[in-house]
Motif scaffolding. Structure first.
Motif, short mmCIF file in Angstrom:
data_model
loop_
_atom_site.label_atom_id
_atom_site.label_comp_id
_atom_site.label_asym_id
_atom_site.label_seq_id
_atom_site.Cartn_x
_atom_site.Cartn_y
_atom_site.Cartn_z
N HIS A 1 57.62 49.61 50.40
CA HIS A 1 58.42 50.55 49.62
C HIS A 1 58.23 51.98 50.13
O HIS A 1 59.21 52.71 50.37
CB HIS A 1 58.04 50.46 48.14
N ALA A 2 56.98 52.37 50.34
CA ALA A 2 56.70 53.74 50.82
C ALA A 2 57.31 53.97 52.20
O ALA A 2 57.83 55.06 52.49
CB ALA A 2 55.19 53.97 50.86
N TYR A 3 57.26 52.96 53.05
CA TYR A 3 57.84 53.07 54.39
C TYR A 3 59.35 53.31 54.29
O TYR A 3 59.90 54.19 54.97
CB TYR A 3 57.55 51.78 55.16
N ASN A 4 60.02 52.52 53.45
CA ASN A 4 61.47 52.67 53.31
C ASN A 4 61.86 54.02 52.72
O ASN A 4 62.85 54.62 53.14
CB ASN A 4 62.03 51.53 52.46
N VAL A 5 61.09 54.51 51.76
CA VAL A 5 61.37 55.82 51.19
C VAL A 5 61.28 56.89 52.27
O VAL A 5 62.16 57.76 52.38
CB VAL A 5 60.39 56.13 50.03
N ARG A 6 60.26 56.81 53.10
CA ARG A 6 60.11 57.80 54.18
C ARG A 6 61.23 57.66 55.21
O ARG A 6 61.82 58.66 55.63
CB ARG A 6 58.74 57.61 54.85
N TRP A 7 61.55 56.42 55.59
CA TRP A 7 62.52 56.17 56.66
C TRP A 7 63.92 56.59 56.23
O TRP A 7 64.60 57.34 56.94
CB TRP A 7 62.48 54.69 57.01
N PHE A 8 64.37 56.14 55.06
CA PHE A 8 65.70 56.52 54.59
C PHE A 8 65.76 58.01 54.26
O PHE A 8 66.80 58.64 54.42
CB PHE A 8 66.10 55.68 53.38
N GLY A 9 64.62 58.55 53.82
CA GLY A 9 64.58 59.97 53.55
C GLY A 9 64.89 60.81 54.77
O GLY A 9 65.47 61.90 54.66
N GLN A 10 64.55 60.30 55.95
CA GLN A 10 64.86 61.02 57.19
C GLN A 10 66.34 60.93 57.55
O GLN A 10 66.85 61.80 58.26
CB GLN A 10 64.00 60.49 58.34
N LEU A 11 67.02 59.90 57.10
CA LEU A 11 68.45 59.75 57.40
C LEU A 11 69.34 60.51 56.42
O LEU A 11 70.47 60.87 56.76
CB LEU A 11 68.85 58.27 57.36
N LEU A 12 68.85 60.75 55.23
CA LEU A 12 69.70 61.30 54.18
C LEU A 12 70.28 62.69 54.49
O LEU A 12 71.45 62.94 54.16
CB LEU A 12 68.95 61.33 52.84
N PRO A 13 69.54 63.61 55.09
CA PRO A 13 70.17 64.91 55.38
C PRO A 13 71.43 64.78 56.24
O PRO A 13 72.43 65.46 55.97
CB PRO A 13 69.06 65.68 56.11
N LEU A 14 71.40 63.91 57.26
CA LEU A 14 72.59 63.70 58.08
C LEU A 14 73.68 63.03 57.27
O LEU A 14 74.86 63.42 57.36
CB LEU A 14 72.24 62.85 59.30
N ALA A 15 73.33 62.03 56.47
CA ALA A 15 74.32 61.36 55.62
C ALA A 15 74.99 62.37 54.69
O ALA A 15 76.22 62.33 54.49
CB ALA A 15 73.66 60.24 54.82
N GLN A 16 74.22 63.28 54.14
CA GLN A 16 74.77 64.28 53.24
C GLN A 16 75.72 65.22 53.97
O GLN A 16 76.80 65.56 53.45
CB GLN A 16 73.63 65.06 52.58
N ARG A 17 75.35 65.64 55.18
CA ARG A 17 76.23 66.54 55.94
C ARG A 17 77.55 65.88 56.29
O ARG A 17 78.61 66.52 56.32
CB ARG A 17 75.52 67.00 57.23
#
Length: 300
Positions: free
Chosen positions: A131-147
């Motif tokens: 769970h912690a790994y996925n939170v960190r990993w997707f967290g890195q993708l979210l800024p681009l997804a938001q833009r």
């Protein structure tokens, strides 16, 4: 309310070009397409791995526009997994390309598989680490997804490698609670949930109950049928609805009760890659008609 019916290009793109796959879905009477970007990111010769990948994505977008077939959702690559010792690796570049390609296609929903451990999970603490790994990993993708204005859609999983033993923790993200926990931890309007009905069936979950639990956070669907978990065979058959054992009246009733207004998307494979084009079109048309009938019978 008239619902949009869409269909995945995944099985078709294994045997024909992306352009012919889109044409086939349009000829079969669908209103939209679920575009399988994962197919075009797999292998060093894949279009999304070439220098002209943006031009390729634009050519697909132009084809869909010419067919008046909007790409309503897409599927991301699943190249990465979690190392056995949990050594962290950030998202590969292919995921950034997939997000941008989704944007170029005019699509705003990109389905992701959560990252999984490449071995058996024997303790609850390992589930916490996943769970912690996925939170960190997707967290890195979210800024681009938001833009880009693309929503990351988290899909429920099942124990496809048959790793877990009796008494082990559940397979990650095979139930509603763990998937919701990941969405909660990411805490972003750019995160939604995709329910794969076939995955739910194989996991022994109740798809209708999962829909109720997800509620308004359910953003897109992979509708397909199977016969549940069958030891010793490949269970994820991706059959057309009403070709297996899933309770479709309960599923569509649950969608109605939760106020789902999204696309009714078929992610079917069955024997489509091995049929003639005429048979493919007949099966796809029939699958759409059956799905619409099932929805109507439930008052959806």
């Amino acid at each position: 309310m008239r619902h949009i019916y869409s269909c995945s290009t995944m099985p078709l793109c294994r045997v024909m070009s992306a352009f012919d796959a889109l044409k086939t879905i349009r000829q079969a009477g669908f209103d939209g397409a679920d575009f399988s970007l994962n197919v075009f990111s797999d292998g060093e010769n894949a279009p999304l791995r070439q220098n002209n990948w943006r031009q390729w994505a634009q050519s697909v977008a132009d084809c869909a526009a010419g067919l008046e077939l909007p790409i309503v959702q897409a599927h991301a690559s699943w190249q990465q997994s979690i190392a056995p010792d949990f050594t962290y690796a950030p998202p590969d570049e292919i995921y950034a390309r997939t997000l941008e390609a989704c944007h170029i296609l005019g699509c705003r929903k990109l389905v992701f598989h959560p990252l999984l451990l490449s071995r058996r999970i024997e303790s609850a603490s390992e589930l916490d680490s996943i769970h912690a790994y996925n939170v960190r990993w997707f967290g890195q993708l979210l800024p681009l997804a938001q833009r880009l204005g693309v929503t990351v859609e988290l899909e429920n999983m099942f124990d496809f490698p048959h790793l877990q033993k009796p008494g082990d923790p559940p397979f990650p993200y095979s139930d509603a609670e763990m998937l919701l926990a990941l969405a909660d931890a990411l805490d972003s309007p750019q995160v939604g949930i995709c329910l794969d009905t076939g995955h739910a069936s194989i996991s022994g979950a109740d798809a209708a109950q999962m829909i109720g639990r997800f509620g308004q956070r359910l953003d897109c669907l992979h509708l397909n049928d199977n016969f549940g978990r069958i030891s010793g065979v490949y269970e994820d058959l991706h059959l057309f609805p009403a070709s297996g054992r899933l309770p479709w009246q309960e599923i569509f009733t649950a969608l109605k009760q939760t106020g789902y207004h999204g696309t009714l998307n078929l992610e079917v494979r069955a024997q489509l890659p091995f049929q003639s084009q005429q048979v493919r079109l007949c099966q796809l048309r029939a699958g759409r008609e059956v799905t619409e009938l099932l929805a109507q019978q439930a008052g959806f």
